[in-house]
Design a protein around this motif. Structure first.
Motif, PDB file in Angstrom:
ATOM      1  N   GLN A  86      30.748  22.238  41.369  1.00  0.00           N
ATOM      2  CA  GLN A  86      29.638  22.550  40.804  1.00  0.00           C
ATOM      3  C   GLN A  86      29.248  23.290  41.955  1.00  0.00           C
ATOM      4  OE1 GLN A  86      27.153  18.950  41.067  1.00  0.00           O
ATOM      5  NE2 GLN A  86      25.796  20.094  39.207  1.00  0.00           N
ATOM      6  N   VAL A  87      28.918  22.796  43.369  1.00  0.00           N
ATOM      7  CA  VAL A  87      28.537  24.490  43.837  1.00  0.00           C
ATOM      8  C   VAL A  87      28.846  25.709  43.622  1.00  0.00           C
ATOM      9  CG1 VAL A  87      28.225  25.445  46.233  1.00  0.00           C
ATOM     10  CG2 VAL A  87      28.500  22.502  45.657  1.00  0.00           C
ATOM     11  N   GLU A 104      32.393  18.182  43.641  1.00  0.00           N
ATOM     12  CA  GLU A 104      30.883  18.117  44.269  1.00  0.00           C
ATOM     13  C   GLU A 104      30.497  19.338  44.164  1.00  0.00           C
ATOM     14  OE1 GLU A 104      33.027  16.046  47.460  1.00  0.00           O
ATOM     15  OE2 GLU A 104      32.314  15.648  44.691  1.00  0.00           O
ATOM     16  N   VAL A 105      31.960  20.358  45.091  1.00  0.00           N
ATOM     17  CA  VAL A 105      31.826  21.539  45.399  1.00  0.00           C
ATOM     18  C   VAL A 105      32.641  22.608  44.382  1.00  0.00           C
ATOM     19  CG1 VAL A 105      33.325  22.633  46.896  1.00  0.00           C
ATOM     20  CG2 VAL A 105      32.937  20.775  48.078  1.00  0.00           C
ATOM     21  N   LYS A 156      26.334  29.151  42.500  1.00  0.00           N
ATOM     22  CA  LYS A 156      26.401  30.220  42.681  1.00  0.00           C
ATOM     23  C   LYS A 156      26.313  31.503  42.329  1.00  0.00           C
ATOM     24  CE  LYS A 156      28.121  32.801  47.182  1.00  0.00           C
ATOM     25  NZ  LYS A 156      29.376  32.395  48.198  1.00  0.00           N
TER      26      LYS A 156
END
Length: 281
Positions: A260-261, A257-258, A265
């Motif tokens: 993907q962030v 999930e990180v 960004k």
């Protein structure tokens, strides 16, 4: 006549208005009406006419350009159209026009053609048997007049080079690589940045020899230091470039999930930068 103010008639004004309406520039109108460009500007202002710096090309001018551009010098075409050479080149490029091979092979192109005795080339050739004008002058120690007094002496420095000089053995932290660097040479033939080497690499090579190709020396996790006395072999390890990339990749260091962030960004930043460039243009 020269030196006298031009007397503008009603017919002259009509001609000026018509040429202006046809998109002709000041240079063309001045040549057509046999007067100075400043005179055209002054009369145009009185008549309420303004000249757009961007020339409005007419279908007739485009036809002339298509017919003449491939095989004629651009300067001749620009002169006949009353435009500058750069503007003609820009229009030709927009229309997809280019010079022909026949033009480039001719004298009109202004090129010296290889494989033939071009008169311009022959005139400036250095003939066999001619003695160079500076023969014997550039000998060791040649220094006429005060030249010797003003020449740099071997090893001499001045200005910024002297002010910024540091001796061999000086250490500093490289702000980009985030490692301690040490100056190892003053060899002027080596690019200044290359005169410095990472201290941890020097320590590794002192114990194990040169770093093999495709490998890199790094600090073990949690044992990095910027103090020279603390950088010892037991703190270092040799890894491949591929392994070093994997260790520093966010794909392996963060949960999905990180990751993907981070990717979102990056995409957002690229979009913002693109829009900023387009606004500036």
């Amino acid at each position: 006549m020269k030196g006298q103010a031009r007397r503008w008639s009603a017919f002259d004004d009509d001609v000026l208005r018509q040429l202006h309406a046809n998109g002709r520039g000041v240079a063309y109108i001045a040549a057509f009406m046999v007067c100075a460009q400043c005179t055209v500007h002054r009369r145009a202002r009185r008549l309420g006419l303004t000249f757009d710096e961007k020339h409005q090309w007419t279908p007739a001018e485009d036809a002339v350009l298509r017919a003449r551009y491939p095989d004629e010098p651009t300067a001749d075409i620009a002169r006949d159209l009353g435009l500058n050479v750069g503007r003609v080149h820009q229009r030709a490029n927009k229309l997809g026009l280019s010079k022909s091979d026949t033009f480039y092979a001719s004298d009109k192109a202004g090129r010296i053609q290889r494989g033939r005795q071009d008169p311009r080339m022959v005139a400036h050739q250095f003939k066999k048997g001619l003695v160079p004008a500076n023969k014997g002058l550039r000998r060791p120690g040649y220094a006429p007049g005060r030249m010797a007094q003003t020449q740099f002496k071997k090893g001499e420095m001045s200005g910024a080079a002297q002010h910024n000089y540091v001796p061999i053995g000086t250490e500093k932290v490289d702000p980009k690589r985030k490692v301690l660097m040490r100056k190892v040479t003053d060899d002027p033939s080596i690019f200044p940045v290359k005169r410095w080497r990472p201290v941890h690499v020097i320590v590794w090579e002192a114990a194990h020899g040169p770093v093999p190709a495709g490998h890199i020396v790094i600090f073990k996790k949690g044992r990095k230091s910027f103090v020279a006395d603390e950088i010892t072999v037991d703190r270092l390890e040799l890894v491949t470039l591929a392994e070093n990339m994997r260790r520093n990749s966010y794909h392996t260091n963060f949960p999905p999930e990180v990751v993907q962030v981070i990717q979102l960004k990056g995409a957002l930043n690229r979009k913002i930068n693109k829009l900023s460039r387009e606004q500036k243009q």
